[in-house]
Design a protein around this motif. Structure first.
Motif, short mmCIF file in Angstrom:
data_model
loop_
_atom_site.label_atom_id
_atom_site.label_comp_id
_atom_site.label_asym_id
_atom_site.label_seq_id
_atom_site.Cartn_x
_atom_site.Cartn_y
_atom_site.Cartn_z
N LYS A 33 0.79 -1.20 -0.15
CA LYS A 33 0.15 -0.20 -0.03
C LYS A 33 0.87 1.39 -0.25
O LYS A 33 0.66 2.23 -0.68
N ARG A 34 1.85 1.19 0.84
CA ARG A 34 2.67 2.60 0.60
C ARG A 34 4.56 2.68 0.56
O ARG A 34 4.68 1.18 1.39
N ILE A 35 4.50 2.93 0.00
CA ILE A 35 5.74 2.97 -0.73
C ILE A 35 6.96 3.45 -0.71
O ILE A 35 6.46 5.49 -1.99
N GLY A 36 7.84 2.97 -0.45
CA GLY A 36 9.38 4.72 -0.04
C GLY A 36 10.18 3.95 -1.43
O GLY A 36 10.56 2.35 -1.31
N ILE A 37 10.32 5.20 -2.22
CA ILE A 37 11.61 5.01 -3.62
C ILE A 37 12.57 5.91 -3.04
O ILE A 37 12.51 6.97 -2.62
N ASP A 38 14.10 4.92 -3.42
CA ASP A 38 15.11 5.75 -3.01
C ASP A 38 16.29 5.68 -3.80
O ASP A 38 15.90 4.09 -4.32
N ALA A 39 17.50 5.45 -4.04
CA ALA A 39 18.61 5.53 -4.86
C ALA A 39 19.63 5.34 -4.53
O ALA A 39 19.96 6.53 -3.86
N THR A 40 20.72 5.05 -4.48
CA THR A 40 22.51 4.75 -4.06
C THR A 40 23.14 4.54 -5.38
O THR A 40 22.97 3.57 -6.15
N THR A 41 23.95 4.56 -5.75
CA THR A 41 24.97 4.37 -6.41
C THR A 41 26.45 3.44 -6.12
O THR A 41 26.34 3.03 -4.26
N LEU A 42 26.03 3.01 -7.25
CA LEU A 42 27.04 1.09 -7.00
C LEU A 42 28.87 1.74 -7.29
O LEU A 42 28.30 2.42 -8.53
N GLU A 43 30.32 1.61 -6.96
CA GLU A 43 30.91 1.61 -7.47
C GLU A 43 30.86 0.89 -8.81
O GLU A 43 30.73 -0.84 -8.60
N ALA A 44 31.41 1.22 -9.84
CA ALA A 44 31.57 0.29 -11.03
C ALA A 44 32.91 -0.89 -11.71
O ALA A 44 33.87 0.27 -10.78
N SER A 65 40.84 4.93 -17.17
CA SER A 65 40.64 4.03 -19.02
C SER A 65 40.19 4.55 -19.23
O SER A 65 39.35 4.32 -20.66
N ILE A 66 39.14 5.68 -19.42
CA ILE A 66 38.10 6.37 -20.01
C ILE A 66 38.66 6.96 -21.38
O ILE A 66 39.50 7.52 -21.82
N VAL A 67 37.95 6.36 -22.41
CA VAL A 67 38.74 7.13 -23.37
C VAL A 67 37.28 7.85 -24.07
O VAL A 67 35.95 7.50 -23.45
N ARG A 68 37.63 9.09 -25.40
CA ARG A 68 36.43 9.79 -25.69
C ARG A 68 35.79 8.93 -26.85
O ARG A 68 36.28 7.62 -27.73
N ARG A 69 34.37 9.25 -26.46
CA ARG A 69 33.44 8.62 -28.26
C ARG A 69 33.70 8.53 -29.39
O ARG A 69 33.14 8.26 -30.24
N SER A 120 33.71 4.18 -20.53
CA SER A 120 34.74 3.54 -19.88
C SER A 120 34.81 2.26 -21.11
O SER A 120 33.28 1.55 -21.66
N PRO A 121 35.70 1.45 -21.68
CA PRO A 121 35.75 0.65 -22.53
C PRO A 121 35.69 -0.74 -21.95
O PRO A 121 34.96 -1.22 -22.79
N THR A 122 35.66 -0.72 -20.83
CA THR A 122 35.06 -2.01 -20.84
C THR A 122 33.71 -2.25 -19.60
O THR A 122 33.06 -3.46 -19.85
N ASP A 123 33.51 -1.05 -19.80
CA ASP A 123 31.96 -1.09 -19.44
C ASP A 123 31.34 0.03 -20.04
O ASP A 123 31.23 1.14 -19.25
N HIS A 130 30.40 -6.26 -15.67
CA HIS A 130 30.47 -5.51 -16.18
C HIS A 130 28.72 -6.33 -16.72
O HIS A 130 28.51 -6.96 -17.21
N GLY A 131 28.65 -4.51 -17.14
CA GLY A 131 27.20 -3.93 -17.69
C GLY A 131 26.28 -3.82 -16.88
O GLY A 131 26.15 -4.89 -16.39
N ARG A 132 25.12 -3.50 -18.02
CA ARG A 132 23.95 -3.06 -17.02
C ARG A 132 22.96 -4.55 -16.62
O ARG A 132 22.83 -5.25 -16.02
N LYS A 133 23.08 -5.44 -17.43
CA LYS A 133 21.92 -7.09 -17.69
C LYS A 133 22.84 -8.01 -15.99
O LYS A 133 22.29 -8.42 -15.96
N ASN A 134 24.22 -7.77 -16.56
CA ASN A 134 24.83 -9.43 -15.43
C ASN A 134 24.95 -7.98 -14.47
O ASN A 134 24.57 -9.32 -13.52
N ILE A 135 25.13 -7.19 -14.03
CA ILE A 135 24.77 -6.31 -12.34
C ILE A 135 23.64 -6.40 -11.98
O ILE A 135 23.02 -7.16 -10.62
N LEU A 136 22.20 -6.30 -12.73
CA LEU A 136 20.82 -6.55 -12.80
C LEU A 136 20.45 -7.57 -12.06
O LEU A 136 20.00 -8.30 -10.86
N LYS A 137 21.58 -8.69 -13.06
CA LYS A 137 21.45 -9.93 -12.32
C LYS A 137 21.43 -10.86 -11.38
O LYS A 137 20.47 -10.55 -10.25
#
Length: 477
Positions: A145-156, A162-166, A211-214, A384-391
């Protein structure tokens, strides 16, 4: 007295199975297995994952029940990586018994767990998470009935260096070297590059760098103020029980008002599925999940905006979101719907009921972050990757939901917490006995005459069998 040198001997080539060391099993995991077996967890996941396995083709794959239990171990033991889970599984007799691996069988290594995760799709992991929600609903641990929503950051699992230009694919150092040569420095040193980098106003934009890896990681500021490549995990938590109804993984550079709609929609669908499930399985019983679905949404001021409040209002959900301080007077020309939603939300937040809900949000939602990511060990991603982390995240948070059932049964949500509580029992019992005797002696002293000598030595011995060891405590006064 035996010595270590006396025990040195060559290992036997063959050891009978009956001669192997067998542990009694951790009481926490024994009760957890009783719950999973009683609800038919293995049969459910085997039917769900049957299409990912071949009848006869190569080496036998990892059983679905073992795979999902292995990921649950990550939460219960606070292990962040699948490599660490595999090592802990091989080292512990209790965990072998929990996942169902015999002493003459080898435990899966981290590559087997990773390959199984890549084999089973994201939708199947979501269905396993929904199964856990059904387990909570049957035990009145989810109201919806009552839902609370919040977010937090996870270090990749990716480094900023190692970042590169797009557009060009060049590294950050190569980019700075090019800027230095354009500014007239033919052979720039590291000090020159650092000085040039400090003078640049906007140094790392997610529109320009990746990031070239993620590829899904984004540059973001963490809770401690540092800058890292990160992902954003968002929870929808039941404010009546503390259960996580939905979890999504978002890009770390997206605002809260942008990601709230997806998380709220997932929570609404989850509650609707539970309502249909109860109507199908228990049509004659009183509903345990709110039949009207989600009615109230609570969040912090980062989720406040006129557009977001209007969208939630159209879903017939009442909002309790604190308002940000505006630098000046707002103009509502052409925004009548937003104005009405903002004013109604402001009135609700200022009431006693709204303040109570905001306190519950701070308690229940933040608690899920602490258990899942701090003590649960997933503050830093190893995949690495959103799907792998979400699983991994879905099963990790699902294990947190299961811990609510065990907390009601055993008074502890994790094995270590159960061990700590059992260890505190002797001291607690001893303290109660001491207080009892003090109270009794104080009462008797009022009946004695002033010339009656009093005994000065009282010794209390308490022995408590904790299941793992015998504790003996003696005290006197």
């Amino acid at each position: 007295m035996g010595t270590r040198k006396d025990r040195e001997r060559q290992e036997d080539l063959w050891v009978a199975y009956t001669d192997m060391a067998v542990g009694p099993g951790h009481p926490y995991y024994v009760r957890l297995n009783e719950i999973l077996d009683g609800e038919g967890f293995d049969a459910f996941v085997e039917k769900l994952c049957a299409r990912f396995y071949a009848e006869k083709l190569g080496r036998p794959g990892l059983t679905p029940g073992i795979y999902f239990r292995s990921l649950m171990i990550g939460y219960f033991e606070g292990i962040e990586s699948e490599r660490g889970i595999a090592w802990r599984l091989k080292d512990s007799l209790s965990l072998r018994h929990f996942v169902g691996i015999a002493l003459d069988e080898d435990t899966p290594d981290h590559s087997t767990i990773s390959r199984t995760r890549r084999l089973i799709d994201l939708e199947t992991h979501k269905q396993v998470f929904s199964w856990v929600l059904g387990l909570l609903a049957d035990r009145t641990l989810l109201a919806g009935k009552r839902i609370g929503i919040d977010a937090t950051t996870l270090e990749a699992s990716a480094a900023m260096r190692s970042i590169v230009r797009r557009d060009t694919g060049e590294s950050y150092e190569e980019f700075l070297t090019g800027l230095a040569k354009v500014s007239g420095i033919a052979t720039p040193t590291r000090e020159d590059l650092a000085r040039l980098d400090r003078k640049r106003k906007k140094r790392t934009s997610n529109q320009e760098w990746k990031s070239p890896t993620d590829q899904d990681a984004r540059v973001a500021k963490m809770k401690d103020g540092s800058t890292h490549l990160a992902h954003k995990a968002e929870h929808a938590v039941d404010l009546d029980t503390g259960a996580v109804v939905a979890v999504t993984l978002q890009a770390a550079d997206l605002g809260d008002t942008t990601t709230m709609q997806e998380t709220l929609a997932d929570a609404g669908l989850a509650v609707a599925d539970l309502i249909d499930r109860e109507a199908e399985l228990h049509p004659e019983e009183e509903p345990k999940v709110n039949v009207e679905g989600i009615e109230e949404l609570v969040a912090d001021k980062g989720y406040h905006s006129g557009e977001a409040l209007e969208q939630v209002k159209e879903l017939e959900v009442r909002t309790y979101i604190p308002e940000k301080k505006q630098p000046g007077k707002r103009h509502w020309r052409g925004k009548k719907g937003q104005q009405q939603a903002v004013y109604q939300n402001r009135q609700r937040v200022g009431g006693e009921y709204g303040k109570k809900l905001l306190r519950r949000r701070g308690e229940f939602v933040e608690r899920t972050f602490a258990h899942c990511y701090e003590t649960g060990g997933m503050r830093r991603c190893t995949l690495h990757g959103r799907k792998n982390i979400l699983k991994r995240l879905l099963i990790h948070v699902g294990a947190f939901n299961i811990s609510l059932v065990l907390r009601r049964m055993l008074g502890a949500g994790k094995p270590r917490e159960l061990a700590n509580r059992v260890a505190e029992l002797p001291s607690g019992a001893m303290e109660r006995l001491i207080n009892f005797f003090r109270y009794k002696n104080a009462g008797n002293s009022n009946l004695r005459s002033a010339n009656t000598p009093q005994r000065t030595g009282h010794f209390i011995t308490v022995r408590w069998n904790t299941g793992w060891e015998m504790v003996s405590c003696t005290t006197g006064r």
